[in-house]
Design an enzyme around this catalytic site. Structure first.
Site, PDB file in Angstrom:
ATOM      1  N   HIS A  52       0.820  -1.218   0.000  1.00 21.43           N
ATOM      2  CA  HIS A  52       0.000   0.000   0.000  1.00 21.43           C
ATOM      3  C   HIS A  52       0.853   1.267   0.000  1.00 21.43           C
ATOM      4  CE1 HIS A  52      -4.171   0.677  -0.252  1.00 21.43           C
ATOM      5  NE2 HIS A  52      -4.486   0.858   1.014  1.00 21.43           N
ATOM      6  N   ASN A  87      -7.664   6.066   3.127  1.00 27.80           N
ATOM      7  CA  ASN A  87      -9.019   6.443   2.721  1.00 27.80           C
ATOM      8  C   ASN A  87      -9.379   7.882   3.080  1.00 27.80           C
ATOM      9  OD1 ASN A  87      -9.299   6.140   5.451  1.00 27.80           O
ATOM     10  ND2 ASN A  87     -10.957   4.640   5.374  1.00 27.80           N
ATOM     11  N   ASP A 103      -0.339   2.514  -5.343  1.00 26.49           N
ATOM     12  CA  ASP A 103      -0.382   1.080  -5.608  1.00 26.49           C
ATOM     13  C   ASP A 103      -1.583   0.764  -6.482  1.00 26.49           C
ATOM     14  OD1 ASP A 103      -1.915   1.880  -3.238  1.00 26.49           O
ATOM     15  OD2 ASP A 103      -2.457  -0.234  -3.083  1.00 26.49           O
ATOM     16  N   ASN A 127      -9.324   3.520  -2.692  1.00 27.09           N
ATOM     17  CA  ASN A 127      -9.890   4.416  -1.685  1.00 27.09           C
ATOM     18  C   ASN A 127      -9.148   5.743  -1.590  1.00 27.09           C
ATOM     19  OD1 ASN A 127     -11.947   2.670  -0.961  1.00 27.09           O
ATOM     20  ND2 ASN A 127     -10.725   1.662   0.626  1.00 27.09           N
TER      21      ASN A 127
END
Length: 201
Positions: A35, A82, A107, A128
């Site tokens: 991530h 997010n 990513d 997100n």
């Protein structure tokens, strides 16, 4: 070189030609996971150009560097993925950039591990972080440098997948891609996104 654009709100400081944001989650436990490849790329760009990312009031670590003749602001949000848009919207105001002058490095589950794609605007692919940025900027016209992290075995395990670190073999390949992604950021800053897409896609 990119032209300096207007602010998306009240501006503080001198406008930048480009704002490059590397997405990830904060904290040592998230460092160098799938991530956080975007954050890793921004760290590389900062290091190459003598910048040092320091904590700023926009809920991000930031640095300002010069790439060729372009004034480039670099940032890694300290929000969770997010909520990336909270930091990015504040940074866009600070550095006086339009969505078209924003590059988001992130990513990408839909790309094989260690692959690289440059993209201008378009869909959010269920990401997100991108969704949050588009919501806060009221635009999806920003540029993207997408780094493949591979698909999980099932959709339900996507969250676990991106929070994992790469295998030793994958890590060696990804490290090469991160350097190429930094090259792509530099190309966008100096020659524009079309040139970067032609060269890196």
């Amino acid at each position: 070189m990119l032209r300096r654009g207007g602010a998306t709100g009240p501006r503080r400081g001198t406008p930048a030609d480009l704002l490059v944001v590397g997405l990830g989650n904060p904290g040592d436990e998230s460092a160098h996971t799938r991530h956080n490849v975007g954050a890793d790329v921004v760290e590389i760009v900062a290091r190459r150009h003598g910048g040092s990312l320091k904590k700023a009031r926009e809920r991000a670590r930031t640095a300002e560097v010069t790439i060729a003749d372009a004034r480039v602001a670099l940032a890694v949000p300290l929000t969770y993925m997010n909520e990336s848009g909270l930091a990015v919207a504040a940074l866009a105001r600070r550095f006086g950039v339009t969505p078209e002058q924003l590059v988001v490095v992130h990513d990408e589950l839909d790309l094989p591990v260690a692959s690289l794609k440059v993209k201008s605007g378009g869909g959010l692919a269920g990401h997100n972080g991108l969704r949050s940025i588009a919501s806060h900027l009221h635009s999806d016209a920003f540029q993207r440098v997408r780094i493949g992290v591979g698909k999980p075995v099932s959709k339900e395990r996507g969250a676990d997948h991106v929070l994992r670190r790469f295998s030793k073999r994958e890590r060696a390949e990804v490290d090469v891609t991160l350097e190429l992604a930094a090259d792509a950021v530099e190309c966008i800053a100096t020659e524009g996104v079309d040139a970067a897409m032609n060269r890196f896609n």
